[in-house]
Design a protein around this motif. Structure first.
Motif, PDB file in Angstrom:
ATOM      1  N   ALA A  75       8.326   6.658   4.017  1.00 31.90           N
ATOM      2  CA  ALA A  75       7.360   5.983   3.145  1.00 31.90           C
ATOM      3  C   ALA A  75       8.052   5.268   2.012  1.00 31.90           C
ATOM      4  CB  ALA A  75       6.364   7.014   2.587  1.00 31.90           C
ATOM      5  N   THR A  76       9.027   5.950   1.374  1.00 26.19           N
ATOM      6  CA  THR A  76       9.722   5.321   0.264  1.00 26.19           C
ATOM      7  C   THR A  76      10.580   4.163   0.740  1.00 26.19           C
ATOM      8  OG1 THR A  76       9.756   7.424  -0.881  1.00 26.19           O
ATOM      9  CG2 THR A  76      11.284   5.766  -1.656  1.00 26.19           C
ATOM     10  N   ALA A  77      11.233   4.346   1.878  1.00 28.83           N
ATOM     11  CA  ALA A  77      12.045   3.265   2.415  1.00 28.83           C
ATOM     12  C   ALA A  77      11.193   2.052   2.723  1.00 28.83           C
ATOM     13  CB  ALA A  77      12.759   3.743   3.681  1.00 28.83           C
ATOM     14  N   ALA A  78      10.011   2.293   3.288  1.00 31.32           N
ATOM     15  CA  ALA A  78       9.123   1.170   3.587  1.00 31.32           C
ATOM     16  C   ALA A  78       8.648   0.503   2.316  1.00 31.32           C
ATOM     17  CB  ALA A  78       7.930   1.673   4.403  1.00 31.32           C
ATOM     18  N   ILE A  93      -3.646   0.003   2.923  1.00 30.63           N
ATOM     19  CA  ILE A  93      -4.033   1.406   2.741  1.00 30.63           C
ATOM     20  C   ILE A  93      -2.968   2.342   3.299  1.00 30.63           C
ATOM     21  CG2 ILE A  93      -5.713   3.159   3.428  1.00 30.63           C
ATOM     22  CD1 ILE A  93      -7.856   0.997   3.353  1.00 30.63           C
ATOM     23  N   GLY A  94      -2.385   1.989   4.429  1.00 32.90           N
ATOM     24  CA  GLY A  94      -1.378   2.872   5.031  1.00 32.90           C
ATOM     25  C   GLY A  94      -0.166   3.046   4.150  1.00 32.90           C
ATOM     26  N   ARG A  95       0.342   1.941   3.627  1.00 29.94           N
ATOM     27  CA  ARG A  95       1.512   2.008   2.759  1.00 29.94           C
ATOM     28  C   ARG A  95       1.202   2.759   1.483  1.00 29.94           C
ATOM     29  NH1 ARG A  95       4.549  -3.238   0.152  1.00 29.94           N
ATOM     30  NH2 ARG A  95       6.198  -2.120  -0.936  1.00 29.94           N
ATOM     31  N   THR A  96       0.009   2.523   0.932  1.00 31.86           N
ATOM     32  CA  THR A  96      -0.396   3.222  -0.286  1.00 31.86           C
ATOM     33  C   THR A  96      -0.482   4.721  -0.054  1.00 31.86           C
ATOM     34  OG1 THR A  96      -1.655   1.282  -1.004  1.00 31.86           O
ATOM     35  CG2 THR A  96      -2.186   3.385  -2.053  1.00 31.86           C
ATOM     36  N   THR A  97      -1.064   5.102   1.068  1.00 35.02           N
ATOM     37  CA  THR A  97      -1.172   6.527   1.404  1.00 35.02           C
ATOM     38  C   THR A  97       0.210   7.171   1.486  1.00 35.02           C
ATOM     39  OG1 THR A  97      -3.221   6.132   2.634  1.00 35.02           O
ATOM     40  CG2 THR A  97      -2.028   8.175   3.099  1.00 35.02           C
ATOM     41  N   ASP A  98       1.134   6.488   2.139  1.00 30.86           N
ATOM     42  CA  ASP A  98       2.488   7.024   2.274  1.00 30.86           C
ATOM     43  C   ASP A  98       3.169   7.177   0.920  1.00 30.86           C
ATOM     44  OD1 ASP A  98       2.237   7.209   4.986  1.00 30.86           O
ATOM     45  OD2 ASP A  98       3.293   5.336   5.427  1.00 30.86           O
ATOM     46  N   THR A 120       2.111  13.012   7.029  1.00 28.68           N
ATOM     47  CA  THR A 120       1.638  11.885   7.831  1.00 28.68           C
ATOM     48  C   THR A 120       2.806  11.484   8.733  1.00 28.68           C
ATOM     49  OG1 THR A 120       2.411  10.107   6.358  1.00 28.68           O
ATOM     50  CG2 THR A 120       0.262  11.104   5.848  1.00 28.68           C
ATOM     51  N   SER A 121       2.618  10.448   9.515  1.00 28.04           N
ATOM     52  CA  SER A 121       3.699  10.020  10.406  1.00 28.04           C
ATOM     53  C   SER A 121       4.921   9.541   9.635  1.00 28.04           C
ATOM     54  CB  SER A 121       3.201   8.901  11.324  1.00 28.04           C
ATOM     55  OG  SER A 121       2.747   7.789  10.577  1.00 28.04           O
TER      56      SER A 121
END
Length: 470
Positions: A16-19, A76-81, A285-286
């Motif tokens: 998540a952080t890398a993304a 939303i996905g990136r925010t969740t991560d 999460t994934s």
């Protein structure tokens, strides 16, 4: 800002952080972080009763003011991560560590005819400063805060004592080993020898000597005023001996330190990695994983806290005026700080190498300025990586490149020392403030504290620059 809790996540920051760091974000997303800091600084001065009742709501509002625009802008996905990674890999271990140290230190109390004179206070501050490098700034702060408050309980003027406590014990003292502060652990995990940090001893010795001398004169002035106004310590008890109750809890403090060290070192062991080199753990999460090293750390810390309460008579906590208010306040405020500061950390990671810093003095002030308000661990890593990429041919060989010793000293000192510039610059700062407030010590406001740091720390850091980093 954190002690070791950030270590595990910083060493293996999840996908998540890398993304999050792979794509730019608009700088205006930092506004909620600034807004929350201003709320912490200003609202308690204007509406103290309202703030006491509603600080949790204020934290929620500022957090949502970051989360919702971030979701609209970045998905939303990136925010969740990003949010879940922050909560599970930074905040959870951070607050568990503070909780454990808060519980264990609350079961140690000091009794005896030890009065808070300038000489005694200097000795206690010096002891705490030296302890910080071996049990961490948070551990030393939680161990020493109540004894220092207790021996000065008879004093009328004592807020300055706790301010210098934050300067020395909660920050500067942690620079001599990777145990003392998480940035140094990050350096150790990137090839900096464990005892290399002892190179910082001359800087620490100089700073501690100057600050303790200043403190002595300030404390002597206030001590004499207290005596002149009739404030006297109660030293009527016979025997004159100092007794420490609950001393067996030192074992539980050591247990916590071991748990924290494991959280930083286990991720480097092959057994805790998958075939791709990612740390094994529970998938939230994934893209977000709570690593097994962090889980082990949490289990050890909670076990130490539970055993401490089970093996210590409750009269010790009564003598310490132990309540849950301080840890509740820190838990509430810092979850908002952790969440809302994510854009600033991402921008720093993206653009830190573009700042044009190539001199030790520049690194000292840049790392220090950002560590005053942001997590000093990623700040250290950004500048360490930047220094390693500058193409130096002499110095200390690390996994990020060759770094001159003076450059590494500047990055290390800036990251560790300047957390003392604000209440939020390092985890124990706000905890010490909260415990002091609970015990009737009128601590300065957010900006009031910064006046003290500007008046006394910044001149010392300027001297550091001239003596050590030019």
């Amino acid at each position: 800002m954190h002690w070791f809790p950030a270590a595990a996540s910083a060493t293996t920051h999840v996908k998540a952080t890398a993304a999050a760091a792979s794509a730019s974000i608009p700088p205006w997303l930092c506004i909620p972080f600034v807004g929350l800091l201003l709320s912490i600084a200003i609202v308690p001065l204007i509406k103290p009763d309202w703030w006491d009742r509603n600080k949790g709501k204020a934290v929620l509002v500022w957090s949502l003011l970051f989360i919702i625009p971030f979701a609209i802008t970045c998905g939303i996905g990136r925010t969740t991560d990003v949010v879940l990674d922050c909560i599970f890999n930074d905040y959870l271990t951070f607050i568990i560590l503070l909780f454990g140290l808060f519980c264990v230190s609350g079961n140690i109390t000091l009794e005896g005819d030890l009065a808070g004179s300038p000489r005694i206070n200097v000795i206690l501050l010096l002891i705490g400063t030296l302890l910080s490098s071996w049990i961490g700034t948070t551990g030393a702060s939680m161990l020493m805060v109540r004894p220092i408050i207790k021996v000065n309980s008879w004093r009328k003027r004592k807020s300055h004592i706790m301010i210098f406590f934050i300067f020395l014990i909660s920050n500067l003292g942690g620079c001599l080993t990777p145990i003392g502060d998480p940035p140094l652990l990050m350096g150790f995990m990137r090839g900096v020898p464990f005892f290399w940090s002892l190179h910082l001893f001359p800087v620490l010795a100089f700073n501690a000597a100057v600050l303790l001398l200043i403190f002595y004169w300030i404390d002597r002035y206030n001590y004499r005023k207290d005596i002149a106004e009739g404030w006297k310590p109660d030293i009527s008890k016979p025997g004159g001996k100092v007794k420490i109750h609950g001393l067996h809890n030192i074992f539980f403090l050591i247990m916590i330190v071991i748990g924290v060290i494991l959280s930083g070192t286990l991720p480097t062991i092959p057994a805790f990695k998958d075939a791709s080199g990612n740390v094994l753990g529970i998938h939230i999460t994934s893209n977000v994983t709570l690593g097994f090293p962090s889980i082990i750390e949490v289990a050890i810390i909670l076990s130490a806290a539970w055993l401490s309460f089970r093996t210590t008579d409750k009269t010790v906590r009564t003598k310490n005026h132990f309540t849950w208010g301080a840890i509740q306040e820190v838990a509430t405020l810092f979850i908002g700080i952790f969440i809302t500061m994510q854009p600033a950390l991402i921008l720093l990671k993206l653009h830190g190498a573009e700042l044009g810093l190539n001199q030790p003095a520049q690194m000292f002030w840049a790392a220090g300025a950002l560590s005053s308000f942001l997590d000093n661990t990623p700040t250290y890593l950004v500048f360490l990586t930047t220094a390693g990429a500058l193409g130096f041919t002499s110095g200390l060989s690390t996994s990020v490149g060759m770094i001159p010793l003076k450059m590494l000293m500047a990055i290390s000192c800036g990251s560790v020392f300047m957390g003392a510039n604000t209440y939020i610059g390092n985890a124990p700062n706000f905890m010490v403030k909260s415990i002091s407030d609970e015990n009737g010590i009128r601590m300065p406001s957010f900006f009031g504290y910064m006046l003290w740091s500007v008046a006394f720390l910044i001149p010392v850091f300027l001297l550091d620059t001239l003596i050590f980093f030019l």
